[in-house]
Write an enzyme that holds these catalytic residues in place. Structure first.
Site, PDB file in Angstrom:
ATOM      1  CB  SER B  94      -0.916  -0.071   1.215  1.00  0.00           C
ATOM      2  OG  SER B  94      -1.971   0.815   1.085  1.00  0.00           O
ATOM      3  CG  ASP B 216      -7.145  -2.970  -3.640  1.00  0.00           C
ATOM      4  OD1 ASP B 216      -7.861  -2.361  -2.815  1.00  0.00           O
ATOM      5  OD2 ASP B 216      -5.898  -2.987  -3.578  1.00  0.00           O
ATOM      6  CG  HIS B 244      -5.645  -2.483   0.133  1.00  0.00           C
ATOM      7  ND1 HIS B 244      -5.099  -2.065  -1.067  1.00  0.00           N
ATOM      8  CD2 HIS B 244      -4.990  -1.786   1.092  1.00  0.00           C
ATOM      9  CE1 HIS B 244      -4.173  -1.144  -0.832  1.00  0.00           C
ATOM     10  NE2 HIS B 244      -4.077  -0.965   0.462  1.00  0.00           N
TER      11      HIS B 244
END
Lengths: 367, 262
Positions: B94, B216, B244
């Protein structure tokens, strides 16, 4: 329609007093109960197969993906989280939820079960608490800043008031050396008296302001250096400044006193100053400082009219002024500050007043 | 302050090359618990928590420094220097994908390859660019974070901060993973979701692998493809995994894709 039965588990699921949602491992909805459908306004057919996050507001979606989903994988459950779904009318459905992951023997996720309860009031309450906390934080910060400014102001004020006084005092001393006539000596003695009184007033005002605004009176305790010379000096100064008055002093300090010596000097100065102002001018002021029975005892006594009963209770309050002639009128802080100094030493300051004498006694434990 | 304690750094494994794992917003190094062991045989593996997360030293949290991703990238470089990393593989989940891109520019030679799991250089839509979120939605998220304290209370903070080596102190509490001070979590969310690192992608000059999940909503497919186009020497692998956090939901798929790349 039949009456609901106590052992009808289908009914217990569908019409439970909370909402139930079952999710597949890919985050898609497998089943929801009627309670949820009633709250949210969708049909079961509409919700089945959709992503759970499709029915959340955006904040809820991000939170679900970044916090709830990973935690469910790691610890298998996640309790007491806030989550907002959105009704068909577009209104937020604020809820508190618990989630539990069902796993196979290898630890793979089979499904996730969620139990949700409406929490509109609770969330409003939490929101208000948070707001109140934020406001309190801001107020505290601003109070601190104000208080710091005041402290600085007091320090500067004290400095600026003492400087000119020191000049007057020095000037009076120079003149004193060259003075010839009695009248000149008298005027200079009066100057010195006034300077001493003024210096005492400044000390008291500054202490009062600090004591009230900051953490009370702070002490610089010292047992190694003797207390007696400090008391000598204070009393000598007061004698010089009060011609025509007698101050008798008696010392029996046999053990070290764990105190702030200059503060005790200030206490004595305030008490003797008070005795000179209020006591009979034809009788001596008697100071006695002794150590006995594990205590340090310091008393200041004077003759004259006793303190009226009504005044006794207010004696140690700030700005209390007895009836004296205007020229000796102080701010009414002397006794208050003496009491504060006593308190800072874990000691007491008490008074007794009779026709024979008025006596202030300071007592503090020897350690 | 020593870097190792500040960032709760753990070094495991053996091998000539090193692999460092960086967690994203919302969790801590626990995020890698199913992926890191697969590489500990052939790599020296490095796990750490960003300051403010997990077992990091909360006292080291500096609002100013951590108001941009560059502050976090500086920490990564400091960890790399402390451990003498050279030509290492940086694996970022991320937001840490971007932290890795910044760190690679700050310390040439330290990282030889980057792996980005669910990267996004910019979460907020802007003109033709699709990030997936509007500015208002991100502001709502920041507000919403106040409603969820993740088992955190002010009373608990000293126990956690003072005893990072004694996790049993926190065992009775729920949500023992990924605990974080709510104020810091909010600040991290702000820097994560309001950053714009699109211009930094072109400067990445090491081979980069992008792992793109299906479905996602945080970093969607068009965003992953944007990153792939912007980084000169990059390749993108589309995972079957949804959501995610494939490092938790589909670790085998993540490990397989990474192994081919490194």
């Amino acid at each position: 329609m039949d009456d609901p039965r106590i052992d009808d588990f289908e009914d217990m699921f569908e019409n439970a007093p909370c909402a139930y949602i079952t999710l597949l491992p890919n985050g898609r909805i497998e089943r929801v109960n009627k309670t949820l459908l009633g709250w949210i306004g969708h049909t079961a057919e509409h919700m089945a197969g959709k992503r759970f996050s499709d029915f959340l507001n955006m904040a809820g979606r991000i939170y679900f993906e970044t916090h709830i989903a990973p935690l469910l994988r790691m610890q298998g459950f996640f309790n007491e989280f806030a989550i907002d779904m959105v009704t068909t009318a577009g209104e937020p459905l604020q809820m508190i939820a618990n989630a539990l992951e069902g796993r196979d023997a290898a630890g793979r996720a089979l499904f996730t079960r969620l139990a949700l309860i409406k929490a509109t009031d609770r969330r409003r309450y939490e929101h208000e608490l948070l707001q109140a906390r934020d406001v309190a934080k801001i107020n505290l910060q601003s109070e601190r800043e104000t208080s710091e400014l005041r402290e600085q102001f007091i320090a500067v004020l004290g400095h600026d008031l003492r400087n000119p006084l020191a000049s007057i005092s020095a000037g009076a001393r120079i003149l004193g050396r060259e003075a010839k006539s009695d009248r000149e000596h008298q005027v200079i003695a009066m100057l010195e008296t006034t300077v001493l009184r003024m210096a005492g007033l400044i000390d008291n005002v500054l202490d009062f302001a600090r004591g009230r605004l900051g953490g009370g009176i702070t002490l610089d305790r010292n047992t190694r250096r003797p207390l007696e010379p400090v008391l000598h000096q204070v009393i000598d100064e007061l004698r010089l400044a009060s011609p025509g008055r007698r101050i008798e002093a008696e010392y029996a300090i046999d053990v070290p006193v764990d105190c702030d010596r200059s503060r005790i000097g200030q206490l004595v100065s305030n008490l003797v100053g008070n005795a000179l102002s209020h006591g009979a001018s034809n009788e001596p002021v008697r100071v006695r400082a002794v150590t006995e029975d594990g205590l340090f005892r310091l008393s200041v006594a004077n003759g004259g009219e006793p303190i009226p009963e009504a005044a006794m209770a207010k004696l140690f309050e700030p700005f209390f002024r007895g009836e004296v002639r205007a020229s000796r009128q102080g701010l009414g802080l002397g006794l208050h500050i003496a009491a504060q100094i006593a308190k800072a030493h874990e000691g007491t300051l008490t008074v007794s007043s009779t026709r024979e004498e008025t006596c202030f006694t300071f007592l503090m434990p020897l350690r | 302050m020593r870097v190792i304690e500040r960032n709760n750094v753990h070094v495991r494994g053996s091998g000539g090359r090193s692999m460092i794992f960086a967690h994203g917003f919302g969790c801590d190094q626990n995020m890698w618990r199913l992926v890191e062991p697969a590489f500990a045989g052939e790599f020296k593996t490095v796990l750490f928590d960003h300051v403010g997360a997990g077992g990091s030293d909360l006292k080291a949290y500096d609002k100013e420094k951590y108001s941009s991703l560059a502050g976090y990238a500086d920490d990564v470089v400091e960890i790399g220097r402390e451990l003498g990393l050279a030509d290492a593989v940086f694996v970022g989940h991320s937001v840490s994908s971007m932290i890795g891109a910044l760190a690679a520019q700050k310390a040439p030679g330290m990282f030889g390859k980057l792996v980005m799991v669910g990267p996004s250089p910019r979460y907020i839509d802007e003109g033709d660019y699709f990030g997936g979120f509007t500015e208002r939605q991100i502001d709502e998220l920041l507000q919403f974070l106040d409603s969820n304290h993740m088992g955190w209370s002010v009373q608990m903070a000293p126990a956690i901060m003072g005893n990072p080596d004694r996790p049993e102190l926190g065992q009775e509490l729920t949500n023992s993973f990924c605990r974080t001070d709510p104020d810091i979590a909010k600040a991290f969310a702000r820097v994560t979701f309001k950053s714009d690192n699109r211009a930094d992608l072109g400067k990445v000059d090491v081979p980069t692998l992008i792992l793109q999940c299906s479905d996602d909503i945080i970093a969607s497919k068009p965003v992953g493809e944007f990153v792939n186009r912007a980084i000169p020497n990059s390749e993108i692998v589309f995972l079957e995994a949804t959501g995610h956090c494939p490092n938790l939901s589909a670790p085998d798929e993540v490990v397989a894709a990474m192994r081919t790349f490194v």
